[in-house]
Design an enzyme around this catalytic site. Structure first.
Site, mmCIF file in Angstrom:
data_model
loop_
_atom_site.group_PDB
_atom_site.id
_atom_site.type_symbol
_atom_site.label_atom_id
_atom_site.label_comp_id
_atom_site.label_asym_id
_atom_site.label_seq_id
_atom_site.Cartn_x
_atom_site.Cartn_y
_atom_site.Cartn_z
ATOM 1 C CE LYS A 130 55.508 6.482 54.043
ATOM 2 N NZ LYS A 130 54.827 5.776 52.934
ATOM 3 C CD GLU A 176 46.351 13.463 63.747
ATOM 4 O OE1 GLU A 176 46.255 12.398 63.104
ATOM 5 O OE2 GLU A 176 45.467 14.330 63.781
ATOM 6 C CB CYS A 188 83.316 -24.809 64.311
ATOM 7 S SG CYS A 188 85.048 -25.173 64.662
ATOM 8 C CE1 TYR A 213 42.774 8.427 59.212
ATOM 9 C CE2 TYR A 213 44.211 6.854 60.304
ATOM 10 C CZ TYR A 213 43.414 7.200 59.236
ATOM 11 O OH TYR A 213 43.238 6.327 58.205
ATOM 12 C CB CYS A 260 89.670 -24.567 62.093
ATOM 13 S SG CYS A 260 88.216 -25.349 62.817
ATOM 14 C CG ASP A 319 53.651 1.051 58.389
ATOM 15 O OD1 ASP A 319 52.835 1.067 57.461
ATOM 16 O OD2 ASP A 319 54.801 0.602 58.282
ATOM 17 C CB CYS A 370 88.187 -22.861 65.680
ATOM 18 S SG CYS A 370 87.434 -21.954 64.329
ATOM 19 C CE LYS A 417 51.318 7.852 56.063
ATOM 20 N NZ LYS A 417 50.967 6.457 56.108
ATOM 21 C CB CYS A 477 84.901 -25.166 60.829
ATOM 22 S SG CYS A 477 85.339 -23.492 61.301
HETATM 23 S S1 IVH Z 1 44.719 11.365 57.867
HETATM 24 C C1 IVH Z 1 42.656 12.836 54.224
HETATM 25 N N1 IVH Z 1 46.209 10.708 59.887
HETATM 26 O O1 IVH Z 1 47.897 7.090 56.004
HETATM 27 C C2 IVH Z 1 43.707 12.291 55.065
HETATM 28 N N2 IVH Z 1 46.130 9.225 58.046
HETATM 29 O O2 IVH Z 1 48.289 7.722 52.983
HETATM 30 C C3 IVH Z 1 43.307 11.037 55.643
HETATM 31 N N3 IVH Z 1 47.457 7.201 58.333
HETATM 32 O O3 IVH Z 1 44.902 6.179 54.513
HETATM 33 C C4 IVH Z 1 44.319 10.437 56.448
HETATM 34 N N4 IVH Z 1 48.215 7.654 60.337
HETATM 35 O O4 IVH Z 1 45.640 4.911 56.566
HETATM 36 C C5 IVH Z 1 45.772 10.360 58.676
HETATM 37 N N5 IVH Z 1 47.474 10.249 61.782
HETATM 38 C C6 IVH Z 1 47.043 9.884 60.579
HETATM 39 C C7 IVH Z 1 47.421 8.679 59.965
HETATM 40 C C8 IVH Z 1 46.941 8.395 58.688
HETATM 41 C C9 IVH Z 1 48.211 6.776 59.360
HETATM 42 C C10 IVH Z 1 47.280 6.451 57.068
HETATM 43 C C11 IVH Z 1 45.855 6.280 56.671
HETATM 44 C C12 IVH Z 1 45.739 6.878 55.335
HETATM 45 C C13 IVH Z 1 47.140 6.868 54.861
HETATM 46 C C14 IVH Z 1 47.348 7.985 53.898
#
Ligand code: IVH
Length: 677
Positions: free
Chosen positions: A326, A127, A434, A237, A421, A131, A440, A129, A418
């Site tokens: 990451k 999946e 300038c 998720y 120049c 942010d 210049c 991740k 400037c």
């Molecule tokens: S699973 C037991 N899936 O990452 C695992 N987390 O450092 C639970 N996060 O607290 C997390 N995308 O806030 C999972 N596709 C994803 C995620 C995800 C972002 C974040 C989440 C979690 C942190 C873990």
């Protein structure tokens, strides 16, 4: 509180204890800054390094693990301004990895734990991740009754009313499930983030360092109306506690089940048979990272089979069956050693921070832009300050904010003369400029570098360094002089040989055959970027047509507004500019019409287009050129009267706007047949 902990060598028990204490204090402090103040001063990467070091020392010296060690908690803290909510099942966090080697090791560990042969394949579900900020949503009899932040993993904050304002959180599930705890991430998309910071800038409020902080700030508001204005989104998720009706054997099945209940999940998921497929997913997502409308900081790799997940269980605060892979850090902390002021081709003074070199995501960054005086003032930046630097995609790295002031108080001031120049600098809106446009040296050099650049005349080998030297020794004074260089002019210069001279002269010769829109763009008329250059060529045909246009035709009929109209008109009133153009033509520069003039035939002549998302068979540039070649217009913003919206893979916010406006949206195949490809 020390900001950075030196890598001390742990040689004995005493040193180990001291280092464990140091690390525990630092991590607790940075957790507090991150979660409570929403004002982190370490990059994720730096923070993760501290956590890893502490975990390793605590493993070697368990006798020194402190009662308040951050390793005993998931991180985060609970604010007293919200009611506390105890999670039925703790909300864990994920182990972080940054390299392929670590991912392969993660796979091996799983196989060792499960007594699998090393050549057997584990099935992973991959999946994005996200942010953002982790939350939990509780549904009773299908109704959303409570939502909370992760907090410290055990106890979070009740933010139900705020979460209810988020449109991607259903208030009622599509099926009447007796009990379900949904877990997911709250995000702010990039466009809303820019808008929000833009508004805060106008109001003189402090800026959010990134969309994650903006999302977190948006959720932890006492007034839900403010949350509602932030346009946040949620992607689920996973789940916590649930009633018996929820049946699933794999993570993938769970995600689809959530979807069938009306819960928002992101479609970028993949089943990978074996760890190689998971690494491929990471590579694929890394390439597409910038095209996502929201920020992601990597991918999450999860063992797909739930019975295997159960066998694997968890270690301290994170599951053994999942890991976050990451991207290398995009933000790092460094110190400003000096501030240089450069003068561009339009005379604008740009302050540039000279940094203590810092590795950001695999690239050593030594310079970062400070934009302009307003930005410096707002961020209170000066030489000697410790700052957060961000590098994203191909954009020039920028200083995000000061994390610790140096000895100089207050902010740096741009000079009033400037630096190139010595003529007077004038404040022109947000810019310091300038005004010595014609002589210049920095403006002359800038104009030549722009003229020769890839997207303009594309003269390979005529970059900044060579232009600097050629202008300094007086060999070229304007862009036309480039075409009057003769064999022998360059070969005597230091660093030039006969071969390199021949190469440069060849690429100069090659550039004479250029398309008309690029030629107009190359001239460097103020406010005429690629888009306006191609519009001018489409409407007026050639240089003579553009030159003879009046301000009123340019501004009103042609529709580019008075400021740009005047700038084009004035450019062609300057004798020196006309002389340069004449000498360019005399030297053999012969722009060819690549764009059908308005009214001339072309399959899509006169039709306007906007592109969003990634196309399979063309790059963005290729698609735009094809449209222009056939007389179409490429727009950059979605407008009511657009003729076509070409939507590729992962279309962005332009797509949503187009949907709202009911515009004609076509896919890549339809686009291809329209342009006969
Ligand atoms: S699973 C037991 N899936 O990452 C695992 N987390 O450092 C639970 N996060 O607290 C997390 N995308 O806030 C999972 N596709 C994803 C995620 C995800 C972002 C974040 C989440 C979690 C942190 C873990």
């Amino acid at each position: 509180m020390k900001l950075k902990i030196s890598q001390t060598q742990v040689k004995d028990d005493l040193a180990a204890k001291k280092r464990i204490d140091e690390l525990a204090d630092a991590i607790n402090y940075h957790n507090y800054r991150y979660y409570m103040l929403e004002d982190p001063i370490l990059s994720d990467y730096e923070f993760d390094k501290l956590v890893k070091e502490l975990a390793e020392l605590e493993r070697q010296y368990p006798q020194y693990v402190r009662e308040d060690s951050p390793s005993k908690r998931v991180g985060g803290a609970v604010s007293e301004k919200f009611t506390q909510v105890k999670h039925t099942i703790p909300m864990l966090s994920l182990d972080n990895t940054y390299s392929k080697e670590e991912i392969v090791e993660f796979d091996k560990k799983i196989k060792r734990f499960l007594n699998y042969d090393m050549d057997e394949n584990i099935e992973y579900e991959c999946e994005l991740k996200f942010d953002g900020l982790a939350i939990e949503l509780i549904y009773k009899n299908g109704i959303f009754i409570q939502g909370s932040t992760r907090g410290d993993g055990i106890t979070g904050e009740d933010v139900t009313m705020n979460l209810k304002t988020i449109k991607t959180i259903p208030l009622k599930l599509l099926k009447d499930i007796s009990y379900l705890e949904v877990r997911g991430e709250i995000l702010m998309d990039k466009e809303n983030f820019k808008k929000l910071n833009g508004e805060r800038l106008k109001e003189g409020l402090s800026l959010f360092a990134n969309p994650r902080n903006a999302a977190s700030g948006g959720i932890r508001q006492l007034d839900p109306k403010i949350t509602a204005q932030r346009n946040l989104i949620m992607f689920a998720y996973g789940i916590g506690e649930c009633s018996k009706e929820i049946n699933f054997k794999t993570q993938f099945e769970l995600m689809n089940l959530l979807k069938s209940l009306g819960i928002n999940i992101n479609k970028n998921m993949r089943i990978a048979n074996g760890i190689k497929g998971a690494v491929d997913f990471f590579d694929d997502i890394s390439r597409k990272r910038e095209s996502f409308p929201f920020e992601i900081d990597g991918v999450v790799i999860k063992v797909n089979d739930i019975s295997l997940q159960e066998k694997l269980g968890e270690i301290s605060k994170s599951p053994r069956w999942a890991t976050a892979y990451k991207f290398s850090a995009k933000q790092e902390v460094s110190v400003i050693l000096d501030i240089e002021v450069s003068v561009g081709r339009t005379g604008i003074l740009t302050p540039v921070a000279i940094l203590d070199p810092v590795n950001i995501g695999g690239v050593v960054v030594k310079r970062a832009t400070l934009h302009n005086q307003d930005e410096i003032d707002k961020k209170h930046i000066n030489i000697g300050d410790r700052v957060l630097v961000e590098r994203s995609g191909d954009v020039i790295p920028e200083v995000v904010k000061v994390v610790l002031k140096g000895k100089r108080s207050g902010a740096f001031n741009l000079p009033d003369k400037c630096p190139c120049c010595e003529s007077d600098v004038v404040i022109d809106g947000a810019a310091h400029r300038c005004m010595n446009e014609l002589s210049c040296p920095c403006q002359i050099k800038g104009a030549i570098v722009h003229f020769a650049s890839k997207r303009a005349m594309d003269i390979e080998g005529l970059g900044e360094k060579i232009v600097d030297r050629l202008v300094e020794i007086g060999l070229i004074k304007n862009v036309a002089d480039i075409y009057y260089l003769r064999p022998g002019d360059l070969s005597n210069l230091e660093g030039f040989g006969e071969k390199s001279e021949e190469n440069l002269l060849n690429s100069i010769e090659k550039s004479k055959n250029i398309s008309y829109d690029r030629f107009v763009y190359a001239l460097g008329i103020r406010h005429v970027g690629e888009h306006i250059a191609s519009l001018l060529v489409r409407y007026f045909g050639d240089i003579n047509g553009i030159k003879n246009a009046t301000i009123s035709i340019l501004s009103s009929k042609f529709g580019i507004g008075e400021e740009i109209g005047k700038s084009i008109y004035n450019f062609f009133r300057l004798e020196s500019n006309l002389h340069v153009i004449e000498r360019l033509f005399k030297a053999g520069v012969s722009p060819h019409a690549n764009i059908a003039k308005q009214g001339e035939s072309g399959l899509i002549a006169g039709k306007s287009f906007i592109l969003t998302g990634t196309l399979n068979d063309f790059t963005r540039d290729e698609a735009e050129n094809l449209i222009k070649e056939q007389g179409g217009i490429v727009e950059k913003t979605v407008k009511k009267n657009l003729d076509y919206v070409v939507a590729g893979f992962e279309p962005g916010s332009k797509y949503d706007k187009a949907l709202k406006l009911g515009l004609k949206i076509i896919n890549e195949d339809e686009f291809k047949s329209l342009i006969n490809k």
